[in-house]
Design an enzyme around this catalytic site. Structure first.
Site, PDB file in Angstrom:
ATOM      1  N   GLU A 265       8.480   2.885   8.194  1.00 22.10           N
ATOM      2  CA  GLU A 265       8.933   4.035   7.410  1.00 22.10           C
ATOM      3  C   GLU A 265      10.351   4.453   7.778  1.00 22.10           C
ATOM      4  O   GLU A 265      10.869   5.443   7.262  1.00 22.10           O
ATOM      5  CB  GLU A 265       7.967   5.200   7.629  1.00 22.10           C
ATOM      6  CG  GLU A 265       6.588   4.910   7.064  1.00 22.10           C
ATOM      7  CD  GLU A 265       5.525   5.851   7.577  1.00 22.10           C
ATOM      8  OE1 GLU A 265       5.522   6.125   8.791  1.00 22.10           O
ATOM      9  OE2 GLU A 265       4.705   6.309   6.778  1.00 22.10           O
TER      10      GLU A 265
ATOM     11  N   GLY B 190       0.916   0.725  12.930  1.00 14.62           N
ATOM     12  CA  GLY B 190       0.058  -0.456  12.934  1.00 14.62           C
ATOM     13  C   GLY B 190       0.459  -1.535  13.912  1.00 14.62           C
ATOM     14  O   GLY B 190      -0.376  -2.050  14.660  1.00 14.62           O
ATOM     15  N   ALA B 191       1.723  -1.892  13.923  1.00 15.66           N
ATOM     16  CA  ALA B 191       2.166  -3.035  14.740  1.00 15.66           C
ATOM     17  C   ALA B 191       1.985  -2.751  16.220  1.00 15.66           C
ATOM     18  O   ALA B 191       1.401  -3.552  16.958  1.00 15.66           O
ATOM     19  CB  ALA B 191       3.623  -3.373  14.428  1.00 15.66           C
TER      20      ALA B 191
ATOM     21  N   GLY C 128       0.828  -1.201   0.000  1.00 11.13           N
ATOM     22  CA  GLY C 128       0.000   0.000   0.000  1.00 11.13           C
ATOM     23  C   GLY C 128       0.860   1.247   0.000  1.00 11.13           C
ATOM     24  O   GLY C 128       0.733   2.105  -0.847  1.00 11.13           O
TER      25      GLY C 128
ATOM     26  N   ASN D 203       9.471  -9.103  15.396  1.00 15.00           N
ATOM     27  CA  ASN D 203       9.878 -10.252  14.579  1.00 15.00           C
ATOM     28  C   ASN D 203      11.090  -9.800  13.764  1.00 15.00           C
ATOM     29  O   ASN D 203      10.991  -8.897  12.932  1.00 15.00           O
ATOM     30  CB  ASN D 203       8.730 -10.676  13.655  1.00 15.00           C
ATOM     31  CG  ASN D 203       9.104 -11.852  12.757  1.00 15.00           C
ATOM     32  OD1 ASN D 203      10.215 -11.932  12.220  1.00 15.00           O
ATOM     33  ND2 ASN D 203       8.174 -12.778  12.565  1.00 15.00           N
TER      34      ASN D 203
HETATM   35 MO1  MOS Z   1       1.930   5.128   5.178  1.00 14.94          MO
HETATM   36  S1  MOS Z   1       2.707   6.331   3.693  1.00 14.94           S
HETATM   37  O1  MOS Z   1       1.251   6.199   6.289  1.00 14.94           O
HETATM   38  O2  MOS Z   1       1.006   3.950   4.557  1.00 14.94           O
END
Ligand code: MOS
Length: 741
Positions: free
Chosen positions: A705, A515-516, A249, A631
């Site tokens: 990132e 997210g993680a 994504g 991981n």
């Molecule tokens: Mo990221 S560029 O916030 O999927």
């Protein structure tokens, strides 16, 4: 590629937290059984929708004739603004965050950007739809096209910039700081770029008269439901979005894009499943991209290399009616301490396709320019660029004065230099080729986004997790399995992780490197809540909830206090013979008064041909710190991917826009160049692991990132070191190098 992982798994469980465990979904993927968005989940085969797009960026659709197309064999409908379903105007409601707003299209005669859909042809087959699409005859009355061409044109101060930052931030008196010591001025530019994820944006939608179900490829589900509700004036209860597997994504799928809206328009119109799969070429205009940037910088430094003033003024485009502004100058606010800092962002509203996040918004291109500019200072003052950076990095946040939760930037530089062999680097000339070495650093913000999850212990002993979190290729299925496996000390094969269904508890989704930690902490909290419930079922006092599952035994406590109960005894009196618990996390749990960043130091060696200007990468090494690693295999893959992408930004990537029609001209992988295997040398990395429990309960920080942040500048700085060419206009193509030889 070489890799150096530091296995940190201390438990005996091969799926414990930290283990370099294989992906639990790997088998499904290689067997073709992972259901990506192009896979039909409905009973009936979908009709196929084909996008017919505008050939100019701005104007009014004066005439559109669809008769010929409608008469073709297999065509079920040709949908234009004249016969489309009702939609709320684009961008409403205004008080909703951008991924939840209406993404209306085919609802008016106004052309929003080049490639903007003017019609959707729905037919039995792709060939029929595409052929009929060519027979649609339309005229657009053009309006003037506005694009960003120079820094001074960007005059609008955005309300805020991505990441929740203020457009302007700083400290001290910048003019006075810049006037003492030696002064440096430089302007860097970066071009338009795209994510172009492996899986092009694809959706299949169905509408049964009441419920709209969309199988799509999206990073965040809850806001995708909001978006469909906003666009089509539907109630959220009647919308379901599924995205169990996502083929990459990188920000381009944070929100829904034209495929999802058009497939839904088709489904609402025909009350049948409709599929819209973008071709690779369509992705460039029908999904978002990253805007070009003009970064004006000024610095001052004393003879010892101490920075006095740091100024970064960013000019970028902003898409019409879509308030996304990239935080290109945020590196200037945190990477180094200085007497005065001045970071400003200005935008110009342009007639471009949608501008939105691309991996590491702000930092990916900000660090590319900023860390090359900083290198210019070190080289000019004849100070070793590693020493220069170590001498200027900040002990506390330079602007707010807040303590860092943890900060291993100096360690990254020191250990990275050691592993790379910085001190003993050897300059050589081979024929027409000269080698050179570069370093740069990166800091990427860390955050927690509200997340919920549930976990159910079934009477067959399976633990089933539900959350609307996504796995965009990053390894979410695997790390969530590891969190559960470690908590209950069970084998991975007793755990099922259900992701990507909006009917499950809402999570952060995947994005912004949050997210993680966000979804993982919610799952951990659900595990703890389940342990507590189990101990209550066993009649134990609070505090005895340490639970292990062993075959069909539930074991409480340890040693002397150990008690065993059979699963059927414990679950016997519960509803459905199963026990479910919920867990959640919210940002304040993350100690927000601390400055939270993950850190990187990048090193590169390149070889430059002094006759052709060609740059070849010999090797890259990254030293990273991102709290506790969940991981080591998936984390290493994320970081390497970022390092390679950064190299690609330094040398290759550039989306070219034709100023006459506002369209992009190099919309495929033959002409939008990016690094392929042959372009990359040895890639190695090492991780300085220090759990950061202020960041979250798991001790982990964002990693997705981090790899790209600073990686390209190390390449640029190595090019300068090799042949003295300082290319300030990315990418560093051979013609630009040659011009300076
Ligand atoms: Mo990221 S560029 O916030 O999927």
């Amino acid at each position: 590629m070489k890799e150096q992982f530091m296995p940190a798994n201390t438990s005996s469980n091969p799926y414990g937290i930290g283990a370099a465990a294989n992906r639990v979904d790997g088998r499904l993927k290689v067997q073709g059984k992972a259901t990506y968005a192009g896979e039909n989940l409905f009973d009936r085969a979908p009709l196929i929708g084909w996008i017919v797009g505008a050939d100019i960026a701005s104007g009014t659709l004066k005439r559109i004739n669809t008769e010929k197309a409608e008469a073709q064999e297999g065509v079920h409908a040709v949908i234009t603004y004249k016969n489309s379903v009702d939609q709320k105007p684009f961008g409403l409601p205004e008080d909703t965050q951008r991924f939840g707003q209406s993404r209306a299209m085919l609802n008016e005669d106004k052309i929003r950007y080049a490639g903007f859909p003017v019609a959707l042809v729905v037919a039995d087959t792709l060939e029929q739809a595409r052929y009929a699409g060519q027979l649609i005859d339309f005229t657009i009355e053009p309006a003037p096209i506005s694009l960003l061409t120079k820094h001074s044109e960007a005059q609008v101060a955005p309300e805020s910039i991505d990441g929740g930052y203020e457009a302007d931030a700083g400290l001290g008196d910048i003019d006075s700081a810049l006037s003492s010591g030696e002064r440096f001025n430089m302007t860097y530019t970066t071009p338009n770029q795209v994510s172009a994820a492996m899986e092009p944006h694809t959706s299949i939608a169905n509408y049964d008269g009441t419920n709209l179900t969309v199988h799509t490829s999206v990073q965040i589900l809850a806001s995708a439901v909001d978006c469909l509700a906003s666009t089509f004036n539907l109630s959220k209860e009647n919308i379901r979005v599924k995205s169990p597997f996502v083929g990459g994504g990188f920000g381009s799928k944070l929100g829904l894009h034209n495929d999802a809206i058009l497939a839904s328009i088709g489904a609402l119109h025909l009350q049948r499943p409709v599929k819209v799969a973008m071709t690779r070429r369509q992705v460039f205009h029908n999904a978002p991209h990253r805007g070009m940037s003009i970064q004006q910088m000024a610095f001052s430094a004393d003879a010892n290399g101490k920075l006095g003033g740091v100024q970064h003024h960013s000019a970028m485009p902003m898409a019409k009616d879509y308030a996304f502004a990239e935080g290109t100058g945020v590196a200037a606010r945190v990477n180094y301490q200085a007497e005065a800092i001045d970071s400003k962002h200005r935008v110009k509203v342009v007639d471009s396709p949608m501008l939105d996040s691309v991996r590491a918004p702000g930092d990916a291109i900000g660090s590319l320019a900023f860390e090359a500019a900083v290198d210019e200072i070190a080289r000019s003052l004849e100070i070793d660029p590693v020493d220069f950076r170590r001498n200027n990095i900040a002990p506390v946040h330079p602007i707010t004065g807040a303590d860092f939760s943890t900060n291993n930037l100096d360690k990254c530089l020191l250990e990275g230099a050691e592993k790379f062999g910085w001190k003993n680097r050897q300059h050589t000339t081979k024929g027409t080729k000269k080698n050179g070495f570069g370093v740069s650093l990166g800091m990427r913000m860390n955050m927690i986004v509200p997340s919920e999850a549930s976990i159910t212990l079934q009477n067959d002993g399976q633990l089933v997790v539900r959350t609307d979190m996504t796995d965009i290729g990053t390894g979410t299925y695997t790390i969530l399995t590891q969190i559960v496996a470690e908590h209950f000390n069970v084998d991975a094969n007793r755990i099922t992780i259900n992701l990507g269904d909006s009917d499950s508890p809402a999570s952060s989704g995947s994005g912004g490197s949050f997210g993680a930690s966000s979804s993982g902490t919610a799952v951990l909290n659900a595990c703890e809540a389940l342990s507590l419930k189990l101990s209550e079922c066993a009649g134990l006092a609070k505090g005895n909830e340490l639970v292990q599952l062993n075959d069909n035994l539930v074991i409480f406590g340890k040693g002397d206090t150990e008690q065993q109960h059979s699963l059927s005894d414990l679950l016997g009196n519960t509803q459905n013979n199963a026990l479910t618990a919920q867990g959640s996390v919210a940002p304040d749990e993350g100690n927000d008064n601390y400055a939270q960043y993950s850190c990187a130091a990048h090193f590169a060696e390149v070889e430059v041909d002094t006759v052709t200007g060609e740059v070849r990468i010999i090797r890259q090494h990254g030293a990273f710190s991102a709290g506790r690693i969940l991981n080591h295999k998936t984390a290493g893959s994320q970081l390497k991917g970022g390092m390679v992408w950064g190299a690609s930004y330094a040398l290759f990537e550039e989306l070219q826009q034709d100023p006459r029609d506002g369209g992009f001209v190099n919309c495929d992988f033959a002409e939008y160049h990016f690094a392929v295997n042959r372009d990359i040398g040895d890639v190695s990395l090492h991780i300085i692991e220090e759990p950061d429990y202020k960041a979250c309960k798991l001790g982990s920080k964002g990693i997705g990132e981090l790899g790209i942040t600073g990686s390209g500048a190390a390449i640029a700085n190595a090019v300068y070191d090799a042949v003295g060419a300082r290319v300030r206009d990315f990418p560093i193509t051979p013609d630009k190098v040659m011009a300076q030889l």
